[in-house]
Design an enzyme around this catalytic site. Sequence first.
Site, mmCIF file in Angstrom:
data_model
loop_
_atom_site.group_PDB
_atom_site.id
_atom_site.type_symbol
_atom_site.label_atom_id
_atom_site.label_comp_id
_atom_site.label_asym_id
_atom_site.label_seq_id
_atom_site.Cartn_x
_atom_site.Cartn_y
_atom_site.Cartn_z
ATOM 1 N N ASP A 128 0.832 -1.208 0.000
ATOM 2 C CA ASP A 128 0.000 0.000 0.000
ATOM 3 C C ASP A 128 0.865 1.255 0.000
ATOM 4 O OD1 ASP A 128 -2.333 1.418 -0.062
ATOM 5 O OD2 ASP A 128 -3.015 0.888 1.939
ATOM 6 N N HIS A 170 -7.525 -1.053 9.268
ATOM 7 C CA HIS A 170 -6.563 -0.471 8.322
ATOM 8 C C HIS A 170 -6.914 1.015 8.202
ATOM 9 C CE1 HIS A 170 -4.298 -0.604 4.337
ATOM 10 N NE2 HIS A 170 -5.083 0.434 4.121
ATOM 11 N N HIS A 206 -5.823 5.124 7.299
ATOM 12 C CA HIS A 206 -4.951 6.096 6.627
ATOM 13 C C HIS A 206 -4.929 7.367 7.466
ATOM 14 C CE1 HIS A 206 -4.189 4.350 2.471
ATOM 15 N NE2 HIS A 206 -4.783 3.395 3.144
ATOM 16 N N CYS A 210 -1.987 9.577 -0.926
ATOM 17 C CA CYS A 210 -3.413 9.442 -1.189
ATOM 18 C C CYS A 210 -3.677 9.896 -2.618
ATOM 19 C CB CYS A 210 -4.196 10.302 -0.199
ATOM 20 S SG CYS A 210 -5.954 10.350 -0.539
#
Lengths: 307, 307
Positions: free
Chosen positions: B16, B207, B209, B240
């Site tokens: 990721d 998970h 961000h 992002c």
Amino acid sequence: MHLPKKVTICDVGPRDGLQTICTAITTAAKIKLVEGLAAAGLARVEAGSFVNPRVMPQMADSGAVLAGIIRRPGVRYRALALNARGWEQAQAAGADHLCLVVLASETFQQKNARSTVAGVMAAYAPVVTAARAQGVYVQGSVGTAFGCPYEGAIASGRILDLVRQWVDYGADEVSLADTTGMADPRQVLDLCTRVRERWPALALSLHFHNTRGLGLANVLAGLQAGVTIYDASVGGLGGCPFAPRASGNICTEDLVHMLHCLGIETGIDLEQLCQVASWLEATLGLPLSGQVMKAGPRWQTHRGGGA
Amino acid sequence: MHLPKKVTICDVGPRDGLQTICTAITTAAKIKLVEGLAAAGLARVEAGSFVNPRVMPQMADSGAVLAGIIRRPGVRYRALALNARGWEQAQAAGADHLCLVVLASETFQQKNARSTVAGVMAAYAPVVTAARAQGVYVQGSVGTAFGCPYEGAIASGRILDLVRQWVDYGADEVSLADTTGMADPRQVLDLCTRVRERWPALALSLHFHNTRGLGLANVLAGLQAGVTIYDASVGGLGGCPFAPRASGNICTEDLVHMLHCLGIETGIDLEQLCQVASWLEATLGLPLSGQVMKAGPRWQTHRGGGA
């Protein structure tokens, strides 16, 4: 999750933010910054500090900043002072909110001011009385309340003793400051709960640094302890003298965004505040660490295509 | 503050993290990264993904990465797949942990895969069965679980439905992913509490961000809901796609530091992990957003003088 309905924020960018970065900024730009923050809805702005200008030349124009702003009704302009002389200068400059700081760490306090914690506190007693007699709102701050880079952990009994002294002096508010970003959420919840249990009517505020990324998690713990007053710095402006690449105060927009997501009122216009942060970034020519100024608030849905 | 005693972290930096940054990195460096993370004590490392290489050329060497690493006993090497073809490739590459992702947002799912949420889920049923039959640990992930940049808030009923489907398929673990950094702590506590009440024995993971600075505050809420498995990215590597200057996954070192401050075991050597982050920063020639790699942990007392 039981949280307060409303929170008050003091933007410390013009003081704590600017004092730890090297880039020069004009007095006119500082005035514009303070005015911009007040216009965005900040109820409190820390406009400067009255400390030794040889030690802190970045703040030598604090009197000119306070003299130059067009004041907004309902906004308090805070000044920091470390002794009676600083208070006299803050008074002359027309600060209506005085923040006096003592460090709970004996080592750090003595390195900073060549005076013991007890000596510094004794000197503050008449300052609190004099300032309150002038109608100035007095905030007594306990620095390194969550740890000291020299001494490590600070016993909570020492923090509670200093809070009690500020209360005895008649301070309108007491703040616990995480001067170098060492607090963790459990410690914040525990310490704030103890202070609030012992002094339920006390206006208690928190000042966090995001040095190790824990800033907003610590605010969440503070909110869970019922604390409703927080310091933060526009754009996350500032740094840490102990770690050149680390960040400073928690970022005001990121804090406001979190609070609004949690349904907590701040009275602040987040979009306008982000405009101030972007203007500041351009003015300083320095990338700021704030996240919401870059990503936008979560309710701003994506307008482009693709994923 | 009631918190778990132990937490498991999966480092998603090699997948990721790397997939959202433009800087090229060699397969050899990716292998070194995965090995370095495992050596620092990470029990899980997401080594790559098996998706269309025309859409995601950064991950085209995931097979070579998985083939090239010297595996450590007790560490699971996770691969992400979005369909049966991806699973077959992950299986051929020897992944022992498969992560299958569905997006709770119908709009986002259809933009991403030209298939409906129901269609994607139907195709996953035989994949879960096949992978488990091979002894592979299967994690079903629900993306955009805390909000979608196209649709905004996602009804919790839709999330619970997808969790139920993963459970019915026999997935070993279900994760809720905040794909674009829209979660807030109250929402995390509420949703995780509901999932845990309904499926008390389920291995549930989160998970997050850090797009809007809320990452660690959301972890704190997850911990308070009793969730013990988290994804994070070394150095805060990543970004992002919706906000070019915003950060990506929460940072592994900052997460580990917070957990250790809270007295929660992770099995990770923070100092060694920071070495990996610093090596990665130098290798990529890209400043990383991690804070503890710059400031050091709070227990590292200041060695220089002055204040």
